[in-house]
Design a protein around this motif. Structure first.
Motif, PDB file in Angstrom:
ATOM      1  N   THR A  29       0.828  -1.203   0.000  1.00  0.00           N
ATOM      2  CA  THR A  29       0.000   0.000   0.000  1.00  0.00           C
ATOM      3  C   THR A  29       0.865   1.256   0.000  1.00  0.00           C
ATOM      4  N   LEU A  30       1.934   1.263   0.767  1.00  0.00           N
ATOM      5  CA  LEU A  30       2.822   2.424   0.780  1.00  0.00           C
ATOM      6  C   LEU A  30       3.500   2.616  -0.570  1.00  0.00           C
ATOM      7  N   GLU A  31       3.803   1.530  -1.237  1.00  0.00           N
ATOM      8  CA  GLU A  31       4.358   1.635  -2.589  1.00  0.00           C
ATOM      9  C   GLU A  31       3.367   2.333  -3.522  1.00  0.00           C
ATOM     10  N   LYS A  32       2.098   1.988  -3.392  1.00  0.00           N
ATOM     11  CA  LYS A  32       1.067   2.603  -4.239  1.00  0.00           C
ATOM     12  C   LYS A  32       0.866   4.076  -3.897  1.00  0.00           C
ATOM     13  N   VAL A  54       3.115  11.501   4.429  1.00  0.00           N
ATOM     14  CA  VAL A  54       1.916  10.830   4.926  1.00  0.00           C
ATOM     15  C   VAL A  54       1.656  11.261   6.355  1.00  0.00           C
ATOM     16  N   GLU A  55       0.406  11.073   6.758  1.00  0.00           N
ATOM     17  CA  GLU A  55       0.025  11.236   8.156  1.00  0.00           C
ATOM     18  C   GLU A  55      -0.495   9.891   8.631  1.00  0.00           C
ATOM     19  N   LEU A  56       0.065   9.428   9.740  1.00  0.00           N
ATOM     20  CA  LEU A  56      -0.262   8.104  10.245  1.00  0.00           C
ATOM     21  C   LEU A  56      -1.545   8.124  11.074  1.00  0.00           C
ATOM     22  N   TYR A  57      -2.063   6.940  11.334  1.00  0.00           N
ATOM     23  CA  TYR A  57      -3.216   6.778  12.217  1.00  0.00           C
ATOM     24  C   TYR A  57      -3.106   5.394  12.846  1.00  0.00           C
ATOM     25  N   GLY A  97      10.394   6.724  -0.322  1.00  0.00           N
ATOM     26  CA  GLY A  97      10.545   8.179  -0.390  1.00  0.00           C
ATOM     27  C   GLY A  97       9.440   8.926   0.317  1.00  0.00           C
ATOM     28  N   LEU A  98       8.897   8.327   1.364  1.00  0.00           N
ATOM     29  CA  LEU A  98       7.794   8.938   2.109  1.00  0.00           C
ATOM     30  C   LEU A  98       8.258   9.366   3.488  1.00  0.00           C
TER      31      LEU A  98
END
Length: 290
Positions: free
Chosen positions: A51-54, A63-66, A90-91
């Motif tokens: 999912t992070l790759e996408k 990104v903002e985590l939850y 690269g995030l």
């Protein structure tokens, strides 16, 4: 993808942005568009890596985590493990929504302390309070008590090299003797300790003008949730640019707001699927807003 554009293209487009929207200049780094990962809450826990790759492929760089908890951490991953996956794509996790356990009800700092440690490992800038339970917000005095606790948490974050932020919904705009809970939070919190993440959808839903709040509280809204409202049903979200919110006028006041980071979020009403929706939203922001 934005992060892979050449320096020349970035420089020329940034200059154009300065000319077209002067108030937005020097506040927001054009190369960075963030995503609140709650948007992908169905996909992410099943396949964090994929999912992070996408997310990166869709054009996002932040990104903002939850969903963090002491027991399950981040979808079963430690902060160190998650940091490796983010780096590989690269995030950067600029912010995270942390529940903080029972801190806002009884002052217990246990989960806040653990959240601070996790955020430090992730090299985040903000720990963000995402929600107030209804039992904690029944009166003006309740909001004053919450403000005091936010100040204390903000001090703890500052000592750790972090910042504390508060994310709104619509319930903060209920009035108590003519004053909203949100006004109390803004007034009673120390601007050097507590920052605000404005959710533009909830501002529209509660019929409040974000620009007026920017004018009254310049520089306090350092993060935004950019979330559109369906044109036919205000309770539903929409891909950015396809709904009813006038983002261009709001983005023109970004400098007054103090906005440094924006996060796309969509909780409902995906036209095709969540991944395609975040691509659509990212493209609109790149083309029309920044």
């Amino acid at each position: 993808m934005v992060s892979r554009r050449s320096f020349v293209i970035n420089a020329s487009m940034a200059a154009a942005t300065v000319c077209l929207i002067p108030s937005f200049a020097f506040t927001f780094n054009k190369k960075t568009i963030g995503l609140q990962l709650y948007t992908l809450r169905d996909e992410l826990p099943k396949d964090v890596k994929g999912t992070l790759e996408k997310v990166a492929e869709a054009g996002y760089t932040e990104v903002e985590l939850y969903g963090f908890s002491i027991k399950d951490k981040f979808w079963g991953l430690s902060a160190q493990e998650l940091k490796k996956l983010l780096d590989a794509n690269g995030l950067k996790a600029v912010s995270g929504h942390y529940g903080l356990g029972t801190y806002l009800s009884d002052g217990n700092t246990t989960e806040l302390e653990v959240a601070i440690k996790a955020a430090k490992v992730l090299n985040s800038e903000y720990i963000t309070v995402p929600w107030l339970d209804e039992s904690l917000r029944k009166s003006a005095d309740d909001y004053k008590r919450i403000a005091s606790l936010l100040n204390k948490a903000g001090e703890m974050c500052k000592e750790a090299g972090l910042k504390l932020a508060y994310h709104n919904h619509d319930f903060e705009f209920k009035k108590y003797n003519g004053v909203t809970g949100y006004e109390i939070l803004l007034k009673e919190t120390d601007k050097n300790l507590v920052y605000f993440e404005m959710d533009l959808y909830w501002m529209a839903y509660s019929k409040n003008d974000p620009i007026e709040l920017f004018k009254q509280n310049e520089g306090r809204f350092t993060m935004w949730h950019v979330k559109d409202m369906d044109k036919n049903n205000a309770t539903l979200n929409a891909e950015i640019g396809s709904g009813s919110i006038d983002f261009k006028s709001i983005f023109a006041e970004a400098k007054r707001s103090g906005m440094k980071y924006l996060f796309v979020e969509q909780e409902t009403n995906y036209k095709s699927n969540a991944i395609e929706s975040i691509k659509t939203s990212c493209r609109f922001i790149e083309k029309e807003l920044i």
